[in-house]
Design a protein around this motif. Structure first.
Motif, PDB file in Angstrom:
ATOM      1  N   THR A 209       0.999  -1.185   0.118  1.00 41.51           N
ATOM      2  CA  THR A 209      -0.110  -0.090   0.089  1.00 41.51           C
ATOM      3  C   THR A 209       0.863   1.265   0.049  1.00 41.51           C
ATOM      4  O   THR A 209       1.923   1.269   0.579  1.00 41.51           O
TER       5      THR A 209
ATOM      6  N   TYR B 249      -6.904  -9.824   5.330  1.00 42.13           N
ATOM      7  CA  TYR B 249      -5.120 -10.007   5.470  1.00 42.13           C
ATOM      8  C   TYR B 249      -4.745 -11.303   5.951  1.00 42.13           C
ATOM      9  O   TYR B 249      -4.016 -11.935   5.602  1.00 42.13           O
TER      10      TYR B 249
ATOM     11  N   ARG C  78     -14.874  -7.824   1.781  1.00 39.45           N
ATOM     12  CA  ARG C  78     -13.815  -6.946   1.959  1.00 39.45           C
ATOM     13  C   ARG C  78     -13.950  -5.806   0.800  1.00 39.45           C
ATOM     14  O   ARG C  78     -13.962  -4.704   0.929  1.00 39.45           O
ATOM     15  N   TYR C  79     -14.105  -6.522  -0.142  1.00 41.70           N
ATOM     16  CA  TYR C  79     -14.267  -5.356  -1.734  1.00 41.70           C
ATOM     17  C   TYR C  79     -15.747  -5.308  -1.867  1.00 41.70           C
ATOM     18  O   TYR C  79     -15.919  -4.777  -3.328  1.00 41.70           O
TER      19      TYR C  79
ATOM     20  N   GLU D   7     -18.339  10.946  10.515  1.00 43.94           N
ATOM     21  CA  GLU D   7     -17.289  11.910  11.013  1.00 43.94           C
ATOM     22  C   GLU D   7     -17.483  12.954  10.820  1.00 43.94           C
ATOM     23  O   GLU D   7     -17.419  13.790  11.701  1.00 43.94           O
TER      24      GLU D   7
ATOM     25  N   HIS E 228      -9.608   4.663  -5.096  1.00 37.02           N
ATOM     26  CA  HIS E 228      -8.375   3.664  -4.924  1.00 37.02           C
ATOM     27  C   HIS E 228      -9.116   2.284  -4.596  1.00 37.02           C
ATOM     28  O   HIS E 228      -8.744   1.140  -5.228  1.00 37.02           O
TER      29      HIS E 228
ATOM     30  N   GLN F 264      -9.157  -1.449  -6.466  1.00 42.01           N
ATOM     31  CA  GLN F 264      -8.604  -2.692  -5.947  1.00 42.01           C
ATOM     32  C   GLN F 264      -9.637  -3.829  -6.000  1.00 42.01           C
ATOM     33  O   GLN F 264      -9.446  -4.845  -6.237  1.00 42.01           O
TER      34      GLN F 264
END
Ligand SMILES: CCCCCCCCCCCCC[C@@H](O)CC(=O)SCCNC(=O)CCNC(=O)[C@H](O)C(C)(C)COP(=O)(O)OP(=O)(O)OC[C@H]1O[C@@H](n2cnc3c(N)ncnc32)[C@H](O)[C@@H]1OP(=O)(O)O
Length: 288
Positions: A136, A186, A202-203, A217, A269, A273
């Protein structure tokens, strides 16, 4: 730096059909490190094409581990297991709190120690990139981790009146689900036993969870603004012997504004991926 899709690299075929469509727009920030190109080019997979692909994946994983070295691989496995466990503990604590109390009020206070510990521990992710044991880019990891550290320590921890806002729950849930999935991805990848549903999660989860987390946030920072303005916390007023001034209120406003250029970079990004890992598209870095 230019980018080459699998279709361009292989000259067409089924892969070309998979990656058909307009090429992704070049981004102002380069998110893949040069050292990452070879690994990316060798990681074609779509999870559906049977034994050959699985054997290839296995060979690739073994090769990757050899390149990484035993010490780095062992460290990463332990690190990822610890982080998966930490975020699972956090997730279970949140569910239990809500089931027992029936409200989100007091939730942050009850889980804050675990959250601070594991999110701060994630600073090691920047170190992993700097020393080159994960591919990364330092920039991607840096923006991701520092924005989280900022939210935990300089916003939620420091500004007590906002700790019971619903928006805090929003980003806590988004972060927790993401991190359990990410770190287990991972771990299983390094152990070469990655269940497809974890790869899929994950994707795919991030497509919803990233915007949800960002909204949480931003709403939390927004809720903090009146308090920061009223108290002048973390601000330095003139005159002082160093002749410097700093206004935390405006700093928060600038931080909120910085999500506009930075968040899409991270999101795109992740979409790239996703295309690479789930759809088998290969992105090869080439020097102009
Ligand atoms: C001081 C004030 C600062 C203010 C800054 C304001 C900035 C505001 C903009 C930022 C907004 C962020 C908001 C965010 O906090 C909100 C949320 O997170 S909400 C929840 C949803 N979030 C997500 O889904 C986050 C996803 N993020 C990530 O996955 C990572 O953080 C990211 C760095 C983006 C991932 O990128 P990466 O390129 O690493 O993706 P991959 O997982 O595909 O990994 C690439 C390869 O590296 C290997 N890798 C990476 N880490 C490890 C590891 N720990 N162990 C082993 N291997 C690792 C991975 O296997 C891949 O290898 P290969 O390509 O060979 O297969």
């Amino acid at each position: 730096m230019g980018r080459l899709t699998e279709a361009e690299a292989a000259g067409g075929g089924a892969s070309a059909a998979r990656s058909a469509g307009p090429p992704p727009a070049p981004l102002p920030l380069t998110f893949t490190s040069p050292g990452c190109a070879a690994t990316m080019a060798s990681s074609e997979e779509d999870g559906t094409n049977g034994g050959a692909s699985e054997a290839g994946e296995e060979r690739e994983a073994t090769g990757k581990r050899r390149r990484l070295g035993l010490l780095a691989t062992t460290w990463l496995i332990l690190y990822n297991i610890a982080m998966t466990a930490g975020w699972m503990v956090l997730g279970i604590a949140m569910v239990r709190f809500y089931m027992e109390k029936g409200t989100h009020k007091g939730l942050y206070k009850s889980i804050q120690k675990t959250l601070k510990f594991f999110q701060t521990f994630a600073l090691l992710e920047i170190v992993h990139c700097l020393i080159g044991i994960v591919p990364t880019s330092v920039l991607v990891a840096g923006v991701q981790v520092s924005s989280r550290i900022f939210m935990v320590w300089l916003v939620t921890h420091s500004i007590k009146p906002i700790q019971n806002e619903e928006s805090v729950v929003l980003f806590l849930v988004a972060w927790t689900v993401t991190e359990i999935t990410r770190y287990s991805f991972y771990t299983f990848s390094l152990l070469n036993h990655l269940p497809y549903f974890i790869k899929w999660a994950r994707y795919n989860f991030f497509i919803i969870l990233y915007p949800v987390g960002v909204v949480g946030e931003l709403l939390t920072i927004h809720a903090a603004l009146p308090y920061v303005k009223k108290t002048g916390m973390f601000s330095i007023r003139l005159p002082n012997k160093y002749n410097v001034s700093f206004d935390y209120y405006y700093f928060l406003l600038i931080t909120m504004a910085s999500y506009i250029p930075l968040f899409p970079q991270l999101y795109f990004h992740m979409l790239r991926q996703r295309r690479k890992v789930l759809l088998g598209e290969v992105i090869v870095e080439k020097d102009d």
